[in-house]
Design an enzyme around this catalytic site. Structure first.
Site, PDB file in Angstrom:
ATOM      1  N   ASP A  34       0.854  -1.191   0.000  1.00  0.00           N
ATOM      2  CA  ASP A  34       0.000   0.000   0.000  1.00  0.00           C
ATOM      3  C   ASP A  34       0.890   1.242   0.000  1.00  0.00           C
ATOM      4  O   ASP A  34       2.112   1.161   0.157  1.00  0.00           O
ATOM      5  CB  ASP A  34      -0.879  -0.043   1.256  1.00  0.00           C
ATOM      6  CG  ASP A  34      -1.988   0.989   1.247  1.00  0.00           C
ATOM      7  OD1 ASP A  34      -2.259   1.582   0.183  1.00  0.00           O
ATOM      8  OD2 ASP A  34      -2.603   1.188   2.315  1.00  0.00           O
TER       9      ASP A  34
ATOM     10  N   GLU B 137       2.675   5.050  -4.098  1.00  0.00           N
ATOM     11  CA  GLU B 137       2.677   5.962  -5.256  1.00  0.00           C
ATOM     12  C   GLU B 137       4.035   6.650  -5.498  1.00  0.00           C
ATOM     13  O   GLU B 137       4.298   6.978  -6.659  1.00  0.00           O
ATOM     14  CB  GLU B 137       1.585   7.020  -5.091  1.00  0.00           C
ATOM     15  CG  GLU B 137       0.178   6.472  -5.218  1.00  0.00           C
ATOM     16  CD  GLU B 137      -0.242   5.612  -4.032  1.00  0.00           C
ATOM     17  OE1 GLU B 137      -0.995   4.643  -4.239  1.00  0.00           O
ATOM     18  OE2 GLU B 137       0.207   5.884  -2.907  1.00  0.00           O
TER      19      GLU B 137
END
Length: 917
Positions: free
Chosen positions: A508, A511
């Site tokens: 997770d 980005e």
């Protein structure tokens, strides 16, 4: 004066024509205003590939007053000359760029989204020089004489066109004088030139442009002559008209599956933000699939990992606008949409085969306070006999939210929980974030100490580890473009696995996410952090909630690598799991990039417990099917906010048919696992999951086809019915493979649903009752305990008798369902292996069976067999669509008892079920 470029020593013919020569509609529209003054063409046949070089294009009539030139351009074909959002466009600013300006006083300029400042027909661009043959195609050079308004124009470009296969064209434009950053994807090289291509390509000499046509129909797939080409150091732009308005892909964005072309800007820059319309989201996929007017399909992939925009406008037309790298296009000719995706994945790689257990039902939440609380949920699911393949934990299990640690007070029994899961044939998945805590005393936190020692963290421009802020507080970020980081990651995971033998990993915040903009020290004021053009990213800065674009990584600067971060972490994680467990890796990642499917699946991020979010999950799942990531789903019942019982029931029914099915929600809201609801809701959820589990052999076989050749699992209707335009915009229904149609309820307070049924015979999965559709919307009953599932005529489904495990070796017998076509035929197949070993297909460690019905005879043929075939037993066969009651049913030459049912409501035959097969 007209000019032309000779391609070879022997040119077959030279023709001159000022007519449109029967061009497709989109080309004819352009001819009226950009093909003024005649056109000289030269045709040369290069090893079976037709290449045309067009002479100089006179954009309008010479000497036409500027105002006339400007207003002659149709609104839909106005390409924005002033895309900057930070500046109010005035006539002076626009005309200083040499562009046309039409302000809001003009009716045409007042329309929402239509550019006020746009390129005139004669705006300066590049000129094509000589073209020379290469082994795979042609190569030439482009030169620019006039400067543009973005700094550091690249004056000389190299154009390479390679005819790689009959259905794949590769066009590459880059700096001719020095290297530029290129995406480091491992693309298999073409070895020979296409012999019978499906395409032709034409080149405009001045201004430069190219036109790609489908040879069979003449449809123009690309035409870049409609707007000028830009190629500056940090601003690239190329535009093309499109053959239709049916455009899909271009992710990751929250939108309808079919994109709007009403002046729609899509931004590509990986960003941690709950899925919201108009925002750049977690992943980047610069690929689109287009349906043409005659039902053919093609795809275009821009292999570029820099921040970019794609602008869609109603011409129809599209503009690519990256801020770095090169223009590296692959065009896929299909012509079937399924073939387009297969051809695309031949470039980016086919997805990994998931473990069988990964296709079961997964349960998680952020907010399990202890391992014992987690364990109680598992026991409740077992008590209600609700199928569950895996239990997950969010960051709760960590000590101070630090990776590779366990809170010994709250999660001290976690190893025992995992042992208990394994004893029951279940699995365990845990979360990892990439941010590594940087504030622990030296010698107290091995991941950071060792990472610092090995130099595996991303550095700032000062050459020191860049420090941001994520869950543990101040953090450093591993540089997964460095292979030394992969080894460090493996060692950390191996040490942790010895404490908690997890089966899969959830990566997770990759980005990468950052709770401060850039770093704790800010970012530089140089052009990587403040480029001359910033695409329409959320936050208006490339460092917004991520790390500085100027950060230094092993392979390049973060400016180039940002969108690859999740892919590179997934690659390192999958590799580590293989080495640690010796089995197929199971990885679910938030951020993604083309080729991600080779290493991980994806979930659609931090959605909300709202009906709208459930609706939006279907186009999200279908889009990732286009991106070569078939293992995809949304958080069932929603992540944030508290769900209602009705919403969660309907969402569990839909989620039972996500390729990746996980119920997950956040802390401090109502629990939403199935055991938390009333008996009626719980039963409805359990029933939906049992349908999924019954269909796992079919689903597993679909994933095998995805892994082997790039087929989709969750499939848009138009993939199977490309001639039926009514299917092109459908994203409230979807297919599993070619044979199963899902029609979920997506709104509250209803007991029926309207679904589109393409032409043909469709059978109710549960009862075998049928409807013969002419291609129409039908209203069908959908009480709260029911999701509509229909079987397409001609399909044989391998299903399994239910058991509580997702282990292939569980001994669950097969129940085959044959849905006869109108001429009484059907076909299906089954791929079967041990469900977890690596490379079973390549090693031949699998069984493959094909089922057929023809002339009242069902046959099962084993095309490949190994020891695993001993697990394949058929206990029952149901045949839908038998028109006359049979007198006898024989199996292997022996009569068997059977039942024959007739639909009393519609008086249509439902089928024949034989036992003991």
């Amino acid at each position: 004066m007209k000019s032309y470029q000779k391609l070879t020593a022997d040119v077959p013919q030279i023709t001159e024509s000022g007519e449109d020569d029967g061009k497709p509609l989109c080309h004819q529209k352009l001819s009226a205003w950009w093909l003024g003054g005649g056109l000289l063409t030269v045709a040369a046949l290069l090893s079976g590939v037709t290449v045309w070089v067009l002479g100089q294009i006179w954009w309008g009539q010479h000497g036409t007053p500027p105002l006339t030139k400007c207003v002659s351009i149709p609104e839909s074909l106005r390409f924005d000359c002033f895309p900057e959002r930070s500046t109010v466009v005035t006539r002076e600013l626009c005309e200083a760029r040499g562009c046309c300006f039409v302000d809001g006083d003009w009716p045409s300029g007042s329309a929402r989204g239509v550019p006020w400042c746009f390129y005139p027909p004669d705006f300066p661009s590049y000129t094509l020089g000589s073209l020379n043959e290469t082994e795979l195609g042609v190569r030439g050079f482009l030169t620019r004489k006039a400067k543009t308004y973005y700094p550091r124009d690249v004056v000389k470009l190299q154009l390479s066109v390679e005819f790689e296969t009959d259905a794949r064209l590769h066009v590459k434009i880059t700096d001719a004088t020095k290297p530029r950053y290129e995406v480091p994807l491992d693309v298999p090289p073409a070895t020979k030139r296409a012999e019978n291509p499906l395409y032709t390509i034409e080149f405009s000499k001045e201004p430069f442009g190219l036109i790609v046509k489908r040879k069979s129909s003449g449809t123009v797939l690309l035409n870049t002559t409609v707007a000028p080409l830009f190629f500056a150091d940090q601003f690239l732009q190329i535009s093309t008209v499109l053959p239709s308005t049916f455009i899909y892909g271009l992710g990751e964005h929250r939108s309808n599956f079919l994109h709007s072309l009403e002046w729609n800007t899509l931004t590509f820059w990986a960003r941690d933000v709950p899925p919201t319309e108009s925002f750049n989201l977690y992943g980047v996929h610069p690929f689109y699939l287009a349906m043409e007017r005659d039902g053919a399909s093609h795809g275009v992939f821009l292999m570029n990992s820099n921040a970019m925009e794609v602008v869609l406008q109603p011409a129809p037309a599209l503009t690519w606008r990256p801020v770095g790298g090169i223009l590296d296009f692959y065009i896929f000719l299909g012509p079937d949409p399924n073939l387009v995706l297969q051809q695309y994945q031949q470039v980016i790689g086919f997805p990994a085969m998931p473990p069988f257990w990964g296709l079961g039902f997964h349960l998680c939440r952020w907010g399990y306070g202890t391992s014992n609380e987690t364990w109680e949920i598992v026991k409740a699911m077992r008590n209600f006999q609700i199928p569950q393949a895996a239990q997950w934990n969010d960051i709760d299990y960590m000590d101070g939210y630090r990776d590779f640690t366990i809170d010994s007070q709250k999660f001290g029994t976690l190893p025992q929980l995992v042992e208990d899961l394994h004893k029951h044939g279940q699995h365990y998945v845990m979360i990892l974030d990439p941010g590594i805590s940087s504030t622990q005393p030296p010698g107290s936190y091995w991941p950071y100490d060792e990472g610092l020692k090995r130099g595996i963290f991303i550095n700032s421009t000062q050459g020191k580890p860049l420090i941001g802020k994520v869950w543990p507080g101040f953090t450093a970020f591993p540089d997964f473009s460095n292979l030394n980081t992969h080894q460090w990651w493996l060692e950390n995971l191996d040490r942790f696995h010895s404490l908690v033998p997890f089966d899969g990993l959830w990566i997770d915040m990759n980005e990468p996410s950052n709770f401060v903009d850039g770093s704790t020290a800010g970012c530089s004021q140089e052009e990587l952090d403040k480029p001359p053009y910033v695409p329409a990213v959320l936050g208006n800065s490339l460092s917004a909630k991520t790390i500085c674009a100027s950060s230094r990584q092993n392979a390049s600067v973060h400016y180039n690598l940002h969108n690859l971060y999740g892919l590179m972490e997934a690659k390192a994680t999958a590799s580590a799991l293989v080495k640690i467990r010796g089995k197929r890796p199971f990885v679910i990642s938030r951020s993604s990039f083309p080729s991600q499917g080779r290493y991980s699946g994806h979930w659609l991020g931090d959605n909300r417990s709202e009906w709208k979010d459930m609706v939006c999950s279907i186009p999200g799942v279908l889009s990732f099917s286009l991106f070569g990531i078939p293992l995809v789903g949304a958080d069932i019942c929603g992540f944030s906010g508290s769900t209602s019982e009705e919403l969660c029931t309907r969402w569990m029914q839909l989620g039972a048919f996500y390729p990746f099915a996980r119920n997950h929600n956040t802390q401090d809201v109502k629990a939403q696992d199935p055991s938390a609801f009333s008996p009626a809701a719980r039963t409805a959820m359990k029933t939906a999951l049992e349908v999924r589990y019954a269909l796992l052999p079919y689903l597993y076989s679909l994933f095998h086809r995805a892994h082997l050749q790039g087929d989709t699992v969750a499939r848009p209707l138009f993939f199977e019915f490309p001639k039926d335009v009514a299917t092109y915009s459908i994203d409230r229904q979807f297919l599993w493979g070619r044979g199963l149609l899902l029609t979920p309820v997506l709104e509250p307070g209803v007991n029926s649903v309207i679904g589109y049924f393409p032409r043909g015979l469709w059978y109710d999965y549960y009862t075998g009752s049928s409807v013969n559709s002419s291609g129409e919307n039908l209203k069908i009953a959908a009480p709260l305990d029911h999701i509509n599932v229909h079987v397409r005529e001609g399909t044989i489904l391998p299903t399994q008798k239910l058991g509580g495990s997702t282990s292939v070796g569980s001994g669950n017998a097969l129940h085959l369902i044959a849905a006869l076509s109108q001429n009484a035929n059907a076909w299906g197949d089954l791929y079967w292996d041990d469900g977890e070993s690596l490379d079973t297909f390549a090693k031949g460690d699998y069984s493959y069976l094909v089922f057929n019905v023809t002339q009242n005879t069902f046959t099962s043929t084993v095309l490949h067999s190994n020891a695993g075939a001993t697990y394949v037993t058929v206990d029952a066969l149901s045949v839908y669509g038998v028109r006359e009651e049979p007198k006898t049913v024989t199996v292997n030459g022996k009569e068997r008892p059977f039942t024959y049912l007739t639909n009393q409501v519609t008086d249509r035959q439902l089928g024949c079920a034989a036992s003991g097969c």
